[in-house]
Design an enzyme around this catalytic site. Structure first.
Site, PDB file in Angstrom:
ATOM      1  CG  HIS A 112      -7.720  -0.786   5.342  1.00  0.00           C
ATOM      2  ND1 HIS A 112      -7.279  -0.279   4.142  1.00  0.00           N
ATOM      3  CD2 HIS A 112      -6.612  -1.194   5.970  1.00  0.00           C
ATOM      4  CE1 HIS A 112      -5.970  -0.394   4.050  1.00  0.00           C
ATOM      5  NE2 HIS A 112      -5.538  -0.946   5.148  1.00  0.00           N
ATOM      6  CG  HIS A 148      -4.484  -2.231   9.978  1.00  0.00           C
ATOM      7  ND1 HIS A 148      -4.005  -3.462   9.617  1.00  0.00           N
ATOM      8  CD2 HIS A 148      -4.395  -1.457   8.867  1.00  0.00           C
ATOM      9  CE1 HIS A 148      -3.636  -3.430   8.341  1.00  0.00           C
ATOM     10  NE2 HIS A 148      -3.870  -2.229   7.867  1.00  0.00           N
ATOM     11  CG  HIS A 194      -1.775   2.530   6.349  1.00  0.00           C
ATOM     12  ND1 HIS A 194      -3.110   2.716   6.613  1.00  0.00           N
ATOM     13  CD2 HIS A 194      -1.649   1.248   5.927  1.00  0.00           C
ATOM     14  CE1 HIS A 194      -3.765   1.590   6.346  1.00  0.00           C
ATOM     15  NE2 HIS A 194      -2.901   0.687   5.935  1.00  0.00           N
ATOM     16  CD  GLU A 207      -2.911  -0.901   2.363  1.00  0.00           C
ATOM     17  OE1 GLU A 207      -3.990  -0.364   2.058  1.00  0.00           O
ATOM     18  OE2 GLU A 207      -2.628  -1.253   3.522  1.00  0.00           O
TER      19      GLU A 207
END
Lengths: 242, 242, 242, 242
Positions: free
Chosen positions: C172, C103, C101, C82
């Site tokens: 996500h 979770h 980024h 990603e």
């Protein structure tokens, strides 16, 4: 899961029980654990008044069922303020050989609402025999919420009755009993786990929760008593017991 | 639970208090703890501006009640941005000898709703003396929510009043006081625990929660002050204090 | 909080950022952190594709804004699937110098409901500049929910817009940005904390929650950027940084 | 993520799987993990009956699909009481090469309500293939809730069916399967994480939660199977694997 048969083994297991329940978050700086004295079932063993995680063999004191130290040398030690819980339960329940008093964090909320703690998880099957709430306000006004007299200990034991293995103390904590120390520790641990899972099930199920039924509880509690040594061995390894 | 009587003891206990409250999750990278200077009750001791878990004896600075460093050598240190909390509370409350300011995680949600924090657990009996919310927006528009001036410190102390031992800061955290450092630490810890348990009781009880009444709070807080040393000894052992 | 000015310092800080966010529970086995290359702001530094807690200086690879390795020797390394998140955000937002980024566990539930994440805690004031949700289903049917192409990266950056410092990815996770690595790490951490506290406030307040207003957010975010080094020092000590 | 090809590797990975799932809170003192024997797919490897966190290579025993020890020397070991789960699943599902049975804490509440566990987080895409609840009461009255016979194992496998990779056991726990040990461990872990996030989303969204759709689940599960080695490496480092 037999009871320890020597005094030395009972003391060693009692130290472990204190440390295990502190390690697993059932006990914090307060609370206490006792076991009947294997030399005399009209006595029980319990630490002097210190935080459970710090208990060592030297801190264990034999108490009689009136909650006095048996030995002269222990008379000068500070004893737990709520030791009355232990003596009164041992007097009322001959089948009980170990008692845990804790402020188990997720059990307190159940003690302060009308929502009964009920058996949801198979490990906590014994909750099916009852989990009554002791409301000290019915016995004493302006109390400190603690079981600090023989009268309050007896009233609490009466609320527990002959069948329940746990009694919740409103605004305070709970008391869990068992036929052996390992079973009492197992039950104290799974009372907390069941409380967490019941709270979660009530949240997601909007009150529509499937609890264990009476027959399941009867069958399952027997099995659980027989396997209480398994997590004991794990917990023992975590607190450094060999 | 007497106050430390020497400067050295006060500094050592203050370092422990910082580390204990960080270890127990009451303080994160921010927040601060102070204690009156045993040499001069018109001064208080507090760390220079660093994360509480990292505080050592060398970081402790005597402040006067106008929140300035007493000693010339400390004038170059960076001080806590919200030290005004401490000076104003000590001025307003002669019986207060220690102050904890934290962002205690489960207290913040109570500070941001209309649901009052109330005494549910006996260890948190002092909540019965009040737990008002300080809404900074009533005093300053477009603020950074922090108590960064003498005026805001005074307004916060006014909201706290003469009886409450805790004040919640909307969108920010809380301030807890006590007659000794050990009692203030005890109360800061149990404010967080009570908040968690109250949130859980509100969830399972649908608002029908049994709180401690005024008489119970009065009786119980006295006992709790007398036993604040018990968890202190446990926490001290966990942060490596001997 | 200035950006690191040397490549070596940027690499060292990026390793710490990965380990800090894993230690604090924001990153699990997945997720990634990048920082603009101090030698060339049209490049960014990021680890090859491994779990963040395991990242070392040797794993850091310079990427160009098309998300390709700058150096020939890095062409054989496996890159994050990603990485498009990073290039597209750096292209769209000149003021952004670091991207996280994750979770983050309590942010995911907000990404999967219509309840917006809003600024409740002063440390998370930047949420007042917006926390939009990117619904990948509006751009691609039957996707794996991940930002695995330049097109999806651009669509995500468009959802983020010019002002928001966080975008939630439905089902996500989230992406958080800042003008420096320390500020981006601070924001990623406090996005999670705010989510937990907002969920709790919604539970106890039945939707009646007091959030920070626009003026408070504007003022407070500036202060928070200036103090992001405080928890950084604490977190650094926890992951073994000297 | 290929299956281990030697017996020694399978044993080493199975020990790690036990320790990882205990470390991550999926397994407590109970539960078990198995993998097909790479030497004979009509056999599986599993520990003798001890707490998962304590399992070593010496404890691993080859079982046949009738759940008996293959080797004479193992006949005297105590075996898991619920080993029937494993044999019946391997018989019913040729594509399954590893099975995890746990009392994963946040999955139990879903097993005890009518609220289905559904895929919210991309890592848990496999939940889209079904997460049925096995109600033992439909097969046996007054049971101990455990899968302690071949008949119950078969009934449970029938409830699981051909597509689901997880089955919830009311009042008890769950069973998760995968084509490899790493994938089964990954799924067991993310079943717990998804349950926590779904519970939170249901709380904040008042039932209005956006789940992954069937196409997303199909695409995403393939990717997740391919990256299950990433968190495995992280978890391995946490339990001391080299």
């Amino acid at each position: 899961m037999s009871q320890p048969t020597t005094f030395e083994q009972a003391v060693a297991d009692l130290v472990l029980a204190n440390r295990i329940l502190a390690q697993e978050g059932v006990l914090d700086g307060f609370g206490h654990v006792s076991v009947r004295d294997p030399r005399d079932r009209h006595c029980y063993l319990m630490s002097r008044s210190i935080a459970p995680a710090l208990v060592t063999a030297d801190d264990i004191i034999p108490h009689d069922l009136e909650n006095n130290p048996v030995e002269a040398k222990d008379r000068e030690q500070k004893l737990y303020y709520e030791r009355w819980i232990h003596g009164e339960v041992y007097k009322a329940r001959p089948g009980v050989n170990a008692v845990v008093h804790s402020h188990s964090p997720t059990v307190v909320p159940f003690a302060s609402t009308k929502a009964p703690l009920r058996p949801l998880l198979h490990n906590a099957a014994f909750l099916g025999f009852g989990a009554p709430v002791f409301e000290i306000r019915d016995h004493m006004r302006n109390s400190d919420l603690m079981i600090s007299t023989a009268e309050l200990g007896k009233a609490m034991a009466d609320t527990m009755g002959e069948k329940a293995d746990v009694v919740l103390l409103r605004g305070h904590g709970n008391v869990v009993v068992g036929p052996s120390l390992q079973v009492a520790v197992f039950r104290a641990y799974y009372t907390e786990i069941n409380a967490r899972q019941q709270l979660q099930a009530m949240t997601i199920g909007h009150g529509d929760v499937i609890y264990m039924d009476a027959g399941e509880c009867e069958t399952t509690d027997k099995i659980m008593q027989s396997v209480a040594g398994r997590p004991w061995d794990l917990w023992k390894s975590k607190v450094g017991g060999s």
